[in-house]
Design a protein around this motif. Structure first.
Motif, PDB file in Angstrom:
ATOM      1  N   PHE A  68      40.879  34.568  40.009  1.00  0.00           N
ATOM      2  CA  PHE A  68      39.629  34.820  39.863  1.00  0.00           C
ATOM      3  C   PHE A  68      38.484  33.663  40.628  1.00  0.00           C
ATOM      4  O   PHE A  68      39.006  32.622  40.220  1.00  0.00           O
ATOM      5  CB  PHE A  68      39.116  34.941  38.433  1.00  0.00           C
ATOM      6  CG  PHE A  68      39.481  36.331  37.732  1.00  0.00           C
ATOM      7  CD1 PHE A  68      38.806  37.185  37.320  1.00  0.00           C
ATOM      8  CD2 PHE A  68      40.871  36.128  37.268  1.00  0.00           C
ATOM      9  CE1 PHE A  68      39.347  38.590  36.912  1.00  0.00           C
ATOM     10  CE2 PHE A  68      41.526  37.329  36.635  1.00  0.00           C
ATOM     11  CZ  PHE A  68      40.770  38.577  36.538  1.00  0.00           C
ATOM     12  N   ASN A  69      37.861  34.048  41.343  1.00  0.00           N
ATOM     13  CA  ASN A  69      36.810  32.922  41.936  1.00  0.00           C
ATOM     14  C   ASN A  69      35.534  33.679  42.028  1.00  0.00           C
ATOM     15  O   ASN A  69      35.377  34.761  41.947  1.00  0.00           O
ATOM     16  CB  ASN A  69      37.355  32.499  43.242  1.00  0.00           C
ATOM     17  CG  ASN A  69      38.504  31.778  43.064  1.00  0.00           C
ATOM     18  OD1 ASN A  69      38.518  30.159  42.965  1.00  0.00           O
ATOM     19  ND2 ASN A  69      39.756  32.346  43.377  1.00  0.00           N
ATOM     20  N   LYS A  70      34.480  32.724  42.364  1.00  0.00           N
ATOM     21  CA  LYS A  70      33.160  32.982  42.574  1.00  0.00           C
ATOM     22  C   LYS A  70      33.090  33.746  43.876  1.00  0.00           C
ATOM     23  O   LYS A  70      32.701  34.800  44.082  1.00  0.00           O
ATOM     24  CB  LYS A  70      32.088  32.125  42.330  1.00  0.00           C
ATOM     25  CG  LYS A  70      31.787  31.603  40.985  1.00  0.00           C
ATOM     26  CD  LYS A  70      30.687  30.587  40.996  1.00  0.00           C
ATOM     27  CE  LYS A  70      30.368  30.424  39.494  1.00  0.00           C
ATOM     28  NZ  LYS A  70      29.113  29.324  39.464  1.00  0.00           N
ATOM     29  N   PHE A 123      56.712  39.065  44.914  1.00  0.00           N
ATOM     30  CA  PHE A 123      55.414  38.374  44.655  1.00  0.00           C
ATOM     31  C   PHE A 123      54.118  39.335  45.007  1.00  0.00           C
ATOM     32  O   PHE A 123      54.117  39.669  46.286  1.00  0.00           O
ATOM     33  CB  PHE A 123      55.400  36.919  45.153  1.00  0.00           C
ATOM     34  CG  PHE A 123      54.021  36.312  44.683  1.00  0.00           C
ATOM     35  CD1 PHE A 123      53.703  35.870  43.486  1.00  0.00           C
ATOM     36  CD2 PHE A 123      53.424  36.117  46.036  1.00  0.00           C
ATOM     37  CE1 PHE A 123      52.387  35.342  43.551  1.00  0.00           C
ATOM     38  CE2 PHE A 123      52.279  35.249  45.852  1.00  0.00           C
ATOM     39  CZ  PHE A 123      51.954  34.866  44.708  1.00  0.00           C
ATOM     40  N   GLU A 124      53.191  39.343  44.044  1.00  0.00           N
ATOM     41  CA  GLU A 124      51.997  39.929  44.608  1.00  0.00           C
ATOM     42  C   GLU A 124      50.768  39.101  44.248  1.00  0.00           C
ATOM     43  O   GLU A 124      50.723  38.673  42.952  1.00  0.00           O
ATOM     44  CB  GLU A 124      52.076  41.329  43.839  1.00  0.00           C
ATOM     45  CG  GLU A 124      50.531  42.268  44.238  1.00  0.00           C
ATOM     46  CD  GLU A 124      50.327  43.242  43.416  1.00  0.00           C
ATOM     47  OE1 GLU A 124      49.461  44.032  43.613  1.00  0.00           O
ATOM     48  OE2 GLU A 124      51.466  43.883  42.452  1.00  0.00           O
ATOM     49  N   VAL A 125      49.774  39.119  44.952  1.00  0.00           N
ATOM     50  CA  VAL A 125      48.542  38.293  44.893  1.00  0.00           C
ATOM     51  C   VAL A 125      47.426  39.338  44.820  1.00  0.00           C
ATOM     52  O   VAL A 125      47.122  40.117  45.658  1.00  0.00           O
ATOM     53  CB  VAL A 125      48.440  37.005  45.614  1.00  0.00           C
ATOM     54  CG1 VAL A 125      48.128  37.268  47.050  1.00  0.00           C
ATOM     55  CG2 VAL A 125      47.273  36.261  45.084  1.00  0.00           C
ATOM     56  N   GLN A 126      46.626  39.138  43.922  1.00  0.00           N
ATOM     57  CA  GLN A 126      45.134  39.786  43.758  1.00  0.00           C
ATOM     58  C   GLN A 126      44.010  39.090  43.775  1.00  0.00           C
ATOM     59  O   GLN A 126      43.956  38.217  42.581  1.00  0.00           O
ATOM     60  CB  GLN A 126      45.279  40.808  42.638  1.00  0.00           C
ATOM     61  CG  GLN A 126      44.445  42.433  43.094  1.00  0.00           C
ATOM     62  CD  GLN A 126      44.891  43.345  42.203  1.00  0.00           C
ATOM     63  OE1 GLN A 126      45.151  43.204  41.205  1.00  0.00           O
ATOM     64  NE2 GLN A 126      44.977  44.538  42.827  1.00  0.00           N
ATOM     65  N   PHE A 127      43.256  39.067  44.372  1.00  0.00           N
ATOM     66  CA  PHE A 127      41.664  38.193  44.355  1.00  0.00           C
ATOM     67  C   PHE A 127      40.735  38.908  43.937  1.00  0.00           C
ATOM     68  O   PHE A 127      40.481  40.105  44.473  1.00  0.00           O
ATOM     69  CB  PHE A 127      41.543  37.662  45.878  1.00  0.00           C
ATOM     70  CG  PHE A 127      42.560  36.678  46.441  1.00  0.00           C
ATOM     71  CD1 PHE A 127      42.998  35.562  46.097  1.00  0.00           C
ATOM     72  CD2 PHE A 127      43.293  37.223  47.604  1.00  0.00           C
ATOM     73  CE1 PHE A 127      43.914  34.907  46.668  1.00  0.00           C
ATOM     74  CE2 PHE A 127      44.182  36.602  48.147  1.00  0.00           C
ATOM     75  CZ  PHE A 127      44.711  35.388  47.462  1.00  0.00           C
TER      76      PHE A 127
END
Length: 519
Positions: A425-427, A448-452
């Protein structure tokens, strides 16, 4: 943390404490405070709190407290030591609240019969020691015999907790001093041993679950700057090997210090700091930098996965302390190519706040400057990952930092893990830390999986939007099978972490399936 009113920053509080204003209402007098007197001061407009036997009038500090007035009121009119230790024992309250000191608590005397029993006990112990010592072949056997006699007497032992007993011995050659600490812990490793030798003062701490054993002496003679630490993991033996500066025979190891040869709870130990040199500082994003600190040659310290250290600076005459989680210098595509146990450096990723007193001071440090770094703290255990099949990491902003070493461990050491998923989580898009490296890692390792997730995205953003919520977590955090063993780790600003934990509970995850990183 809660939003503070304008003019209520840390710097504003420091200015107030140095203004000469009477913050206690006692015109400079220090008094002895009874329990009854302390209990009377339990309101926001009249709030006294006791911490480790000292009483403070925190009424003027209410509006400056980053955690809000309600948190302080939990200890109003009482001994708040335990609550303080649970939340942030790392804060140097003596420095922060020195202008609010009312006085000491008046403690009740110990009953006479107990004192007489202790005197009798130590008299008996002295007799036992006097009889046994001439027949012992070494200091170690002498300690062990005394220990067995103490057990027979049924006496409490400072170095015996939950049937764990720790002792030490030492010997020398022409050029070396070797201190041997016996723990009998079969899972002993380098991360559980912290050793510092500053001038002639040697400090060796052994971590044993939530307790620690401390060896602390002023050495008899000077030693060279570097030393070695050897660990026999299977038997729990730790050796600290010092090089003599002069090849002379030592009659004794040195003068024991106050906390020498003690075995107590870690929360009661107190933080120890050493000065580390800033050797590099690099930009990660527009407001976040990677600091590399070099440990002294005479320090052995490895920060375990999921643990943090505290940085301490003196700002405007007041000691200020903040927690940060060390990480790797970069996110390698093949973790095995990187030595994760670099014993010489600590890497910290720190967001620089424009109005942040502490981070601004950090940012102004020059290469070659020194900053105080504490021993590691934290309650995360690697065994939580080793028994999991699916690992979910929820991170907001620099809450990403504890996830880096965790990723390294999970993808290289835990064979039973089927999936590792990071929800980050980011702005804004340019706030995302190590985005390219994370995306490359996802391509490299199919587990591995990444979700922004962005809360303030641009029109062109095609990824997920919003803040942490029940609906978002229900979509992103899912077991692949009903009986899957899951671990969910979460780190970020306090509201993010607290909300996330509550949402996960609502989704049916148990406390044992979650770990919140909170310093």
């Amino acid at each position: 943390q809660v939003p503070l009113k304008p003019g209520r920053s840390l710097m504003d509080w420091i200015r107030l404490t140095k203004s000469g204003k009477d913050l206690t209402g006692l015109k400079g007098r220090l008094i002895e405070v009874t329990e009854d007197e302390l209990a009377k001061h339990n309101k926001k407009e009249d709030c006294w709190i006791c911490i480790r036997g000292f009483v403070y009038n925190v009424t003027p500090y209410m509006e400056y407290h980053p955690g809000g007035e309600d948190e302080l009121m939990k200890a109003a009119g009482t001994d708040g030591t335990d609550l303080f230790d649970q939340v942030h024992r790392w804060v140097n309250y003596e420095s922060m609240l020195k202008g609010c000191l009312v006085g000491r608590m008046a403690f009740k005397p110990i009953a006479a019969p107990k004192v007489q029993f202790l005197l009798f006990t130590f008299s008996l112990l002295s007799s036992v020691v006097g009889l046994l010592y001439p027949f012992c072949c070494s200091k170690t056997s002498f300690i062990l015999i005394v220990f067995s006699k103490l057990l027979a007497l049924g006496l409490p032992l400072e170095n015996r907790v939950n049937n764990v007993f720790v002792c030490y011995d030492w010997f020398q050659t022409d050029g070396l001093i070797t201190i041997v600490i016996y723990t009998k812990q079969k899972d002993m490793n380098a991360e559980l041993v912290i050793a510092d030798c500053q001038d002639k003062r040697l400090r060796g701490e052994i971590i044993l679950d939530d307790h620690s054993y401390l060896l602390e002496v002023d050495l008899e003679h000077a030693v060279q700057e570097d030393f070695a630490v050897n660990i026999a993991e299977k038997v729990g033996k730790v050796e600290i090997i010092l090089k003599k500066r002069d090849n002379i025979h030592w009659k004794v190891l040195g003068q024991p210090l106050e906390s020498h040869n003690t075995f107590i709870r870690r929360v009661d130990r107190g933080l120890f700091y050493r000065k580390c040199k800033l050797v590099s500082k690099a930009e990660v994003t527009h407001d976040t930098k990677l600091f590399c600190l070099m440990l002294p040659k005479n320090t052995h310290l490895q920060v375990p996965i999921g643990q943090h250290v505290y940085l301490k600076q003196v700002i405007a005459g007041t000691e200020v302390v903040k927690p940060y989680t060390p990480l790797l210098p970069f996110l390698p595509l093949d973790f095995k190519e990187l030595s994760c146990h670099d014993g010489a450096h600590i890497y910290l990723m720190i967001k620089i706040y424009s109005c942040g007193l502490f981070t601004q001071a950090l940012d102004h440090l020059q290469i070659g400057d020194y900053i105080s770094v504490s021993n590691p703290e934290g309650n995360f255990k690697k065994s939580q990952v080793q028994t999991s099949e699916e690992l979910f990491l929820l991170a907001a902003g620099t809450g990403f930092t504890p996830m880096v070493k965790l990723l390294n461990f999970a993808l290289t050491e835990v064979s039973c893990l089927r999936t590792v998923k990071l929800i980050f989580f980011n702005k804004k898009e340019d706030d995302v830390l190590w985005r390219n490296q994370l995306e490359q890692l996802a391509l490299k390792d199919e587990r591995f999986e990444v979700q922004f997730v962005l809360s303030e995205p641009t029109k062109n953003w095609v990824g997920k939007q919003g803040k942490i919520s029940l609906s978002l977590l229900s979509e992103c955090v899912k077991r692949s099978r009903k009986d899957s063993k899951v671990l969910i780790c979460i780190c970020g600003p306090t509201p993010f972490t607290e909300q996330g934990v509550e949402y996960l509970k609502d989704l049916g995850y148990s406390q044992e399936e979650m770990h919140a990183f909170i310093a």
